[in-house]
Scaffold this active site. Structure first.
Site, PDB file in Angstrom:
ATOM      1  N   ILE A  32       0.789  -1.326   0.023  1.00  0.00           N
ATOM      2  CA  ILE A  32      -0.018  -0.030  -0.005  1.00  0.00           C
ATOM      3  C   ILE A  32       1.100   1.265   0.124  1.00  0.00           C
ATOM      4  O   ILE A  32       1.658   1.363   0.624  1.00  0.00           O
ATOM      5  CB  ILE A  32      -0.930   0.060   1.260  1.00  0.00           C
ATOM      6  CG1 ILE A  32      -1.756  -1.235   1.283  1.00  0.00           C
ATOM      7  CG2 ILE A  32      -1.780   1.225   1.277  1.00  0.00           C
ATOM      8  CD1 ILE A  32      -2.323  -1.308   2.784  1.00  0.00           C
ATOM      9  N   CYS A  33       0.407   2.190  -1.020  1.00  0.00           N
ATOM     10  CA  CYS A  33       1.176   3.469  -0.840  1.00  0.00           C
ATOM     11  C   CYS A  33       0.394   4.427  -0.264  1.00  0.00           C
ATOM     12  O   CYS A  33      -0.757   5.073  -0.595  1.00  0.00           O
ATOM     13  CB  CYS A  33       1.430   4.075  -1.986  1.00  0.00           C
ATOM     14  SG  CYS A  33       2.465   5.501  -2.264  1.00  0.00           S
TER      15      CYS A  33
END
Lengths: 199, 420
Positions: free
Chosen positions: A91-92
């Protein structure tokens, strides 16, 4: 595990269990082991998005230094989203990196991820292919995301056209997920996907 | 100041709630509020980093409280407030918060082991160190020995060291358990609906005539019909069951009446036989055998009357005490309702006949006259005059068999008693 981390997770766990989001089935949190170092999260796809109706599992690992460092969170359910890797589920999200603050909790993390699903940030992508599709062909992106939600997260929207194309590739001896990735990446253009797969 | 008043008000609130609960449960529940406070401090006493009671509290320039250790550890790597992200300089922007420190030091909370009997009152900060030495602390059990929440089946996976802890959890988490239950119920309902609708449909189809071509739009109707049919059948079953029960009662009443009538009829027969009575002595061989096994065993006939208001007599059969190959047949006088109107002792002629079933000339008949000096003819004081009168060796059993007196395992004895 450091005392403070375990104790905090214990309390947060109770907080989440009692929260109204759990009551509404919007988020869920489960223990994986008994020393509170690994948890399993679940968020419901937000309404009026391509993810509506899907349930997304999250792997949450709590570091020794928690809450001074953020928990490590990753999607275990495959998802088509500019800020989430379609390959690894990484996840960013700023709060899981440099914008983490010790006052945040697992509940706020889960809610932030839910918010991320309804508001993608294509300019700070994790998955470049998805982000490009999002920016260049939003409808195609939504179609693909809905299809992935249906296949991997139990969403309600079946897309027979996508299924048909995937089946064509499977018949050529391609593995199903690989076929889906190729088609998704090439805007469901069967010819280009085939070309890429066999080149 | 206002803050302080508020907190007092709140405390009152909580304890009154606790009292209300006590009406239903035990005294432990009344203490719940204090344990709750230990588990989760009021927001203004809670460190946003460790989520515990503020220990050595400090206040930031931006107005947030933290434990001293917690905030300094955070500022090791960041230079912003964990709550609102405002820049913080660790040397200039952090102040000791002695007001809060004093307020916390005035707080008293009860040891969480109060449910097991520890009555200690502690500062919330000391609870942890107290728990290490508290004699009521029960040892951590290995995971598989811990008690599970009773709602584990619907998804509450909490574990407990002992019963009181579980109780407390159940009391505190009613809301959550209800939510879990309702979710589980919804799931079950869904499954059931799927199940019942498909099976009901199948059954409906089973009852229906084969669908006519083109008439496939009546999917709901058979279902409804089936429901109605079932309801009607069910009602009918109940109605019939009720009816059957009523009939059973009537039947048992009637059979009772019949049996009482039968006994009065046989009474009548014996009352109006005018002294002539025939005794069918059934099951002859078995009775002889049992009398041989037990020489004291005797068989009495039903009582019969010499006339409707006359003497009541009966016959007795047993084996002769001197020679058990011989039958003894004797009369006994019985007590009747009209004894006071009769002349005593009984005076008259008595005859006993063993009837041959086929050849009447073979009958064995003996006639005797009463003998008033014998006790046997006195008015009976009990149901039956204990003395009898007759023959102790009336007939040889062997002869009875040889002469074929016994037909159908039955001996027929005819008596005639005529008072004079």
């Amino acid at each position: 595990m450091a005392n403070i981390a375990a104790q905090r997770i214990k309390r947060e766990f109770k907080e989440v269990i009692k929260s109204e989001e759990v009551a509404k089935c919007a988020i869920k949190l489960e223990l994986v082991d008994d020393n509170y170092t690994e948890l399993r999260g679940e968020i419901a796809g937000p309404p009026d998005t391509a993810y509506e109706g899907g349930n997304f599992l999250l792997e949450i690992k709590v570091p020794e230094t928690y809450p001074f460092n953020p928990p490590k969170v990753r999607f275990m359910t495959r998802i088509w989203h500019p800020n989430i890797s379609s390959v690894t589920g990484a996840i960013c999200l700023d709060i899981l990196k440099d914008q983490w603050a010790a006052a945040m909790t697992l509940r706020t993390v889960l809610l932030s991820l839910q918010a991320l699903l309804s508001a993608a940030e294509p300019d700070d992508p994790q998955d470049a292919v998805v982000a490009r599709q999002y920016k260049e062909n939003l409808e195609m992106f939504k179609l693909t995301a809905r299809h992935w939600t249906n296949v991997y997260a139990g969403g309600p929207n079946v897309n027979p056209e996508c299924d048909e194309k995937i089946k064509r590739l499977i018949d050529m001896g391609i593995e199903e997920h690989q076929a889906r990735v190729a088609l998704s990446s090439y805007n469901w253009d069967l010819e280009r996907a085939t070309e890429q797969l066999f080149s | 100041m206002a803050d302080g008043v508020n907190s007092i008000m709140k405390k009152d609130d909580i304890s009154s709630k606790g009292n209300r609960v006590t009406e239903f449960g035990g005294s432990e529940i009344a203490q719940e509020s204090s344990i709750d406070e230990f588990a989760a401090p009021e927001a203004k006493f809670e460190c946003p980093i460790c989520l515990s009671w503020l220990r050595d509290p400090v206040l930031t320039f931006c107005g947030h409280r933290f434990c001293r250790v917690c905030i300094y550890e955070w500022l090791e790597k960041e230079n912003a407030c964990p709550v609102d992200n405002k820049k913080l300089n660790r040397d200039k922007d952090i102040f000791p918060d002695n007001f809060t420190r004093r307020e916390i030091s005035q707080q008293r909370t009860k040891c969480p082991n109060i449910i097991r009997g520890c009555l200690m009152e502690l500062s919330p900060l000391d609870v942890e160190s107290h728990l290490l030495v508290c004699e009521f602390q029960c040892p951590e059990l290995p995971d598989h020995e811990k008690l599970r929440c009773t709602f584990v089946n619907v998804g509450c996976f909490e574990k407990f060291e002992d019963e009181p802890e579980l109780q407390r959890h159940l009391e505190q988490n009613i809301q959550q358990h209800l939510t879990l239950l309702s979710q589980a119920y919804a799931k079950v309902n869904e499954v059931q609906n799927n199940d019942s609708s498909s099976s009901a449909l199948a059954q409906a189809n089973f009852w229906d005539p084969p669908p006519k071509a083109g008439a496939s739009s009546t999917q709901v109707v058979p279902d409804e019909n089936l429901q109605n049919l079932l309801r009607a059948l069910y009602e009918k079953i109940i109605f019939l069951e009720q009816k059957a029960r009523e009939q059973d009662i009537i039947l048992s009443n009637m059979s009772e009446q019949i049996s009482s009538h039968v006994s009065t009829i046989s009474n009548f027969q014996q009352r109006y036989c005018n002294g002539c009575f025939i005794w069918y002595f059934n099951d002859f061989k078995a009775k002889i055998k049992s009398m041989r096994d037990n020489p004291r065993l005797m068989h009495y006939s039903p009582g019969f009357y010499t006339s409707s208001y006359g003497y009541k007599l009966c016959l007795r059969i047993n084996l002769s005490p001197r020679d058990n190959n011989y039958l003894a047949i004797l009369f006994h006088v019985m007590k009747s309702e009209h004894d006071q109107a009769l002349d005593w002792p009984f005076c008259g002629r008595l005859s006993i006949t063993i009837v041959h079933p086929f050849q009447s000339y073979k009958n064995i008949k003996e006639t005797m006259m009463s003998r008033p000096e014998l006790q046997a003819f006195n008015r009976p004081m009990h149901d039956l005059n204990p003395k009898g009168f007759g023959y102790t060796e009336f007939a040889s059993i062997e002869e009875l068999f040889d002469q074929e007196f016994i037909a159908n395992n039955q001996l027929i004895i005819k008596v005639n008693a005529q008072p004079v």
